[in-house]
Design a protein around this motif. Structure first.
Motif, PDB file in Angstrom:
ATOM      1  N   ILE A  84      59.425  15.104  60.794  1.00 29.06           N
ATOM      2  CA  ILE A  84      59.125  15.494  62.065  1.00 29.06           C
ATOM      3  C   ILE A  84      60.351  16.012  62.813  1.00 29.06           C
ATOM      4  CG2 ILE A  84      58.166  14.723  64.368  1.00 29.06           C
ATOM      5  CD1 ILE A  84      56.121  14.125  62.375  1.00 29.06           C
TER       6      ILE A  84
ATOM      7  N   GLN B 225      59.879  10.893  57.777  1.00 24.71           N
ATOM      8  CA  GLN B 225      58.798   9.964  57.950  1.00 24.71           C
ATOM      9  C   GLN B 225      58.058   9.730  56.818  1.00 24.71           C
ATOM     10  OE1 GLN B 225      60.027  12.413  59.977  1.00 24.71           O
ATOM     11  NE2 GLN B 225      60.484  10.876  62.041  1.00 24.71           N
TER      12      GLN B 225
ATOM     13  N   TRP C 272      55.105   6.930  59.749  1.00 28.29           N
ATOM     14  CA  TRP C 272      54.737   7.729  60.908  1.00 28.29           C
ATOM     15  C   TRP C 272      53.158   7.658  60.915  1.00 28.29           C
ATOM     16  CZ3 TRP C 272      51.257  11.722  59.939  1.00 28.29           C
ATOM     17  CH2 TRP C 272      50.854  12.710  60.772  1.00 28.29           C
TER      18      TRP C 272
ATOM     19  N   ASP D 278      52.472  17.283  66.112  1.00 28.75           N
ATOM     20  CA  ASP D 278      53.668  17.045  65.792  1.00 28.75           C
ATOM     21  C   ASP D 278      54.053  18.023  64.974  1.00 28.75           C
ATOM     22  OD1 ASP D 278      54.021  14.760  66.859  1.00 28.75           O
ATOM     23  OD2 ASP D 278      53.268  13.497  65.099  1.00 28.75           O
TER      24      ASP D 278
ATOM     25  N   ALA E  83      61.107   8.412  66.046  1.00 36.17           N
ATOM     26  CA  ALA E  83      62.126   8.534  65.019  1.00 36.17           C
ATOM     27  C   ALA E  83      63.345   7.592  64.674  1.00 36.17           C
ATOM     28  CB  ALA E  83      62.746   9.934  64.971  1.00 36.17           C
TER      29      ALA E  83
ATOM     30  N   THR F  78      47.692   6.495  67.069  1.00 40.43           N
ATOM     31  CA  THR F  78      46.749   5.613  67.363  1.00 40.43           C
ATOM     32  C   THR F  78      45.421   6.218  66.674  1.00 40.43           C
ATOM     33  OG1 THR F  78      47.749   5.077  69.327  1.00 40.43           O
ATOM     34  CG2 THR F  78      45.277   4.537  69.179  1.00 40.43           C
TER      35      THR F  78
ATOM     36  N   GLY G 144      58.412   2.496  63.049  1.00 39.77           N
ATOM     37  CA  GLY G 144      57.442   3.686  63.486  1.00 39.77           C
ATOM     38  C   GLY G 144      57.504   3.911  64.858  1.00 39.77           C
TER      39      GLY G 144
ATOM     40  N   LYS H  19      58.734   3.400  73.325  1.00 41.28           N
ATOM     41  CA  LYS H  19      59.554   4.761  72.945  1.00 41.28           C
ATOM     42  C   LYS H  19      60.391   5.355  74.086  1.00 41.28           C
ATOM     43  CE  LYS H  19      55.429   5.979  70.619  1.00 41.28           C
ATOM     44  NZ  LYS H  19      54.512   7.007  70.060  1.00 41.28           N
TER      45      LYS H  19
ATOM     46  N   SER I  84      49.176   5.474  73.855  1.00 42.48           N
ATOM     47  CA  SER I  84      50.003   5.078  74.932  1.00 42.48           C
ATOM     48  C   SER I  84      50.517   6.110  75.914  1.00 42.48           C
ATOM     49  CB  SER I  84      51.373   4.387  74.176  1.00 42.48           C
ATOM     50  OG  SER I  84      51.890   5.476  73.536  1.00 42.48           O
TER      51      SER I  84
ATOM     52  N   THR J  81      47.659  16.993  65.081  1.00 44.35           N
ATOM     53  CA  THR J  81      48.563  15.736  65.416  1.00 44.35           C
ATOM     54  C   THR J  81      49.381  16.400  66.789  1.00 44.35           C
ATOM     55  OG1 THR J  81      50.345  16.374  63.977  1.00 44.35           O
ATOM     56  CG2 THR J  81      48.622  14.949  63.189  1.00 44.35           C
TER      57      THR J  81
ATOM     58  N   HIS K 149      60.715   3.702  56.965  1.00 45.17           N
ATOM     59  CA  HIS K 149      60.133   4.547  58.293  1.00 45.17           C
ATOM     60  C   HIS K 149      58.552   5.179  57.937  1.00 45.17           C
ATOM     61  CE1 HIS K 149      62.084   7.914  60.670  1.00 45.17           C
ATOM     62  NE2 HIS K 149      61.354   7.212  61.575  1.00 45.17           N
TER      63      HIS K 149
HETATM   64  P1  ADP Z   1      51.274   8.353  72.209  1.00 45.68           P
HETATM   65  O1  ADP Z   1      50.694   9.563  71.672  1.00 45.68           O
HETATM   66  O2  ADP Z   1      50.932   8.000  73.369  1.00 45.68           O
HETATM   67  O3  ADP Z   1      52.732   8.214  71.869  1.00 45.68           O
HETATM   68  P2  ADP Z   1      51.035   6.773  69.614  1.00 45.68           P
HETATM   69  O4  ADP Z   1      51.743   5.645  69.844  1.00 45.68           O
HETATM   70  O5  ADP Z   1      49.653   6.825  69.033  1.00 45.68           O
HETATM   71  O6  ADP Z   1      50.841   7.163  71.283  1.00 45.68           O
HETATM   72  O7  ADP Z   1      52.285   8.018  69.263  1.00 45.68           O
HETATM   73  C1  ADP Z   1      51.777   8.872  67.956  1.00 45.68           C
HETATM   74  C2  ADP Z   1      53.054   9.798  67.960  1.00 45.68           C
HETATM   75  O8  ADP Z   1      54.214   9.139  67.933  1.00 45.68           O
HETATM   76  C3  ADP Z   1      52.884  10.846  66.720  1.00 45.68           C
HETATM   77  O9  ADP Z   1      52.166  11.853  67.057  1.00 45.68           O
HETATM   78  C4  ADP Z   1      54.584  11.216  67.042  1.00 45.68           C
HETATM   79  O10 ADP Z   1      54.729  12.159  67.653  1.00 45.68           O
HETATM   80  C5  ADP Z   1      55.265   9.921  67.178  1.00 45.68           C
HETATM   81  N1  ADP Z   1      55.708   9.273  66.090  1.00 45.68           N
HETATM   82  C6  ADP Z   1      55.101   8.082  65.436  1.00 45.68           C
HETATM   83  N2  ADP Z   1      56.143   7.781  64.432  1.00 45.68           N
HETATM   84  C7  ADP Z   1      57.014   8.343  64.373  1.00 45.68           C
HETATM   85  C8  ADP Z   1      58.084   8.422  63.652  1.00 45.68           C
HETATM   86  N3  ADP Z   1      58.324   7.543  62.607  1.00 45.68           N
HETATM   87  N4  ADP Z   1      59.080   9.357  63.830  1.00 45.68           N
HETATM   88  C9  ADP Z   1      58.917  10.288  64.684  1.00 45.68           C
HETATM   89  N5  ADP Z   1      57.655  10.361  65.449  1.00 45.68           N
HETATM   90  C10 ADP Z   1      56.959   9.371  65.414  1.00 45.68           C
END
Ligand code: ADP
Length: 537
Positions: free
Chosen positions: A425, A350, A317, A413, A296, A320, A293, A520, A179, A411, A315
């Motif tokens: 996270i 997470q 994590w 993260d 957070a 894509t 998800g 988000k 996204s 990642t 919850h």
């Molecule tokens: P984008 O990277 O463009 O936001 P994604 O939807 O694939 O596209 O996002 C993945 C990212 O979203 C993860 O690397 C993480 O940073 C964040 N993320 C996903 N789920 C969680 C969660 N439960 N808690 C915190 N961060 C999350």
């Protein structure tokens, strides 16, 4: 020595065939643009998917061609989720909330040969239609008549029989772009095998845990990371599905009238609907689990759902790039006797890796990555590998920023992992605030601020500072009855948990925090807004 088992390709047609043969009477309900419900069985869907397979073939689509969808969560979109990959073409769901320029660029890169357009988005589609070159377009629902062909007419003109033939399980089945929260959207190309295995993985009892008795509501859009795999997982399990369409509808009614048992969406959705769900808590007694998800979810909100509504919050994590599921947070038997507060804290993490996913916590030295301990305190970059994780991005050379030379996805993260395997996270590496050479986690500050009863929403961003490099800055949406001068109370609350230099110097109160195309908090737009309104400093 090779084993003597069948070589049986893992292909999505098996999910569809199984749903038809074993669960043919289960139902898919869709909220139509006029608010009414459309409903039919998996058996009816099956016949239409076969017709659609013939129709797409008749339109000249060949194996490997990319076919885009520009659609809400509807039964037609679900049909496309199966028909396109089952004929060997590649399903490419477009994010309807991206700008015309972004979409044009993505369609151009994907080289989509055909686009299926949902009538409710017809007008906005026109904005970028000319920019994507001459593509074949098929409309459904209320699409105006100037489209190349109408969906229903195409289905009528062809036979309801089609023999699936995917022999190579590594054949591409779907293309989804991230996204773009942290940069430009990037394409992830899934295979039949990766999506099949992801489906099996999430359907384990300790993950989504869907059963034949469930009624599943994917609020997560079908263009966001393949709707988290739910269109495949729910049908493989034989669960009924309710698709919310595009219109904001009363979620409480939808849950109450359809007996929804499991619903999935980003935390902002659950924060917004909580007051209404609470008011009508007796009407939503069917709801047993939320899958949350994308960003957070605060422990306060988890507690509210679990304690006040009796709804289990799971919850998750993922990314894509990971189809998207990586970890899932459920309590262990060993946690049963913990205090509630401790339970919510664990659930707000997470979670633990879904079986099949490997995680490692690392720090980068000049020559390699060193693994860090799983002690719940040490912060490192999370790296992942699994059969459903991307090995590189679509149409791009893999870089060491994205993938390690020994085959792990970086990642971006930052997290801790505790001895039980629960990952938490801390922040995205790029979002971590660096102040005076030290790191400040925006997620930790946001989570703490959300505990204040008058705080509805919050985003903490790093703003440039001459002396310290960066300083945290909190943007808060307050509850209606709140006094706007509660900065001191909020600072005090944070002071109890964090070192002094973590406390934001400034709080700004706004009516709304901008959201990204998948709901988000959009911190990039937020910063731009703060700058344009001269609110910084
Ligand atoms: P984008 O990277 O463009 O936001 P994604 O939807 O694939 O596209 O996002 C993945 C990212 O979203 C993860 O690397 C993480 O940073 C964040 N993320 C996903 N789920 C969680 C969660 N439960 N808690 C915190 N961060 C999350």
């Amino acid at each position: 020595m090779n084993g003597l088992m069948m070589s049986y390709p893992l292909a999505l047609a098996q999910i569809l065939d199984h749903a038809y043969r074993i669960h043919g009477d289960k139902r898919v309900q869709t909220v139509l643009p006029n608010g009414k419900m459309h409903g039919y069985t998996y058996a009816a869907l099956y016949e239409r998917v076969k017709r659609l397979a013939n129709a797409i073939t008749k339109l000249g689509i060949q194996r490997g061609d990319r076919v885009a969808t520009y659609a809400a969560n509807t039964y037609q979109h679900l049909e496309l989720y199966y028909a396109i990959p089952c004929i060997g073409a590649v399903l490419h769901p477009l994010n309807v909330r991206l700008s015309a320029a972004q979409l044009a660029q993505i369609v151009h890169e994907a080289e989509d040969k055909l686009i299926f357009v949902d009538g409710v988005f017809a007008e906005q589609f026109e904005e970028f239609r000319n920019e994507v070159g001459c593509k074949r377009i098929v409309g459904f629902n209320l699409m105006p008549t100037d489209t190349d062909a109408s969906y229903e007419q195409l289905l009528r003109e062809v036979e309801p029989t089609y023999t699936w033939n995917i022999q190579d399980e590594n054949w591409a089945m779907g293309l989804c772009y991230t996204s773009g929260t942290q940069g430009e959207p990037r394409g992830v190309l899934y295979t039949h095998r990766s999506m099949f295995l992801h489906t099996l993985a999430v359907n384990q009892a300790d993950v989504f845990g869907l059963t034949e008795a469930d009624v599943v509501l994917p609020l997560v859009p079908m263009f966001h990371a393949m709707a988290w795999g739910l269109p495949y997982a729910a049908m493989f399990a034989g669960a009924d599905m309710v698709l919310p369409g595009s219109k904001p509808t009363c979620l409480t009614n939808l849950i109450a009238e359809n007996g929804i048992t499991v619903a999935a969406g980003v935390p902002t959705v659950w924060a917004k609907v909580y007051p209404e769900l609470w008011k009508r808590r007796r009407d939503i007694s069917s709801l047993r689990r939320l899958i949350v998800g994308g960003e957070a979810m605060s422990p306060t909100l988890i507690e509210a759902y679990e304690k006040d509504l009796g709804v289990e919050v799971c919850h998750a994590w993922g990314m894509t790039e990971m189809s998207p599921t990586g970890t899932f947070s459920k309590l262990r038997r060993a946690h049963q006797n913990l205090s509630d507060a401790k339970k919510w804290r664990i659930k707000a993490k997470q979670g633990r890796p879904v079986p099949g996913v490997e995680l490692r916590l690392t720090t980068e030295t000049s020559t390699a990555f060193t693994e860090l301990p799983w002690d719940g305190e040490t912060i490192g970059e999370v790296q992942v590998r699994s059969p459903w994780t991307a090995s590189r991005y679509y149409k791009s050379e893999s870089t060491t920023e994205q993938f390690t030379t020994d085959g792990w996805l970086r990642t971006g993260d930052l997290a801790t992992i505790d001895a039980e395997g629960y990952m938490q996270i801390v922040d995205r590496a790029k979002a971590l605030i660096r102040s005076g050479g030290e790191s400040i986690s925006s997620i930790a500050l946001e989570t703490a601020l959300l505990k204040h009863p008058q705080v509805l929403e919050v985003a903490v961003v790093g703003v440039p500072d001459e002396k310290w490099g960066e300083r945290p800055f909190a943007v808060v949406v307050l509850a209606e009855q709140a006094h706007k001068n509660i900065s001191d109370a909020l600072k005090q609350q944070l002071a109890a948990e964090f070192p002094k230099f973590w406390i934001p110097d400034q709080f700004v109160f706004v009516d709304e925090i901008p959201k990204t195309s998948v709901g988000k908090s959009d911190k990039r737009s937020l910063l731009a807004q703060l700058v344009s309104q001269n609110l910084l400093g």
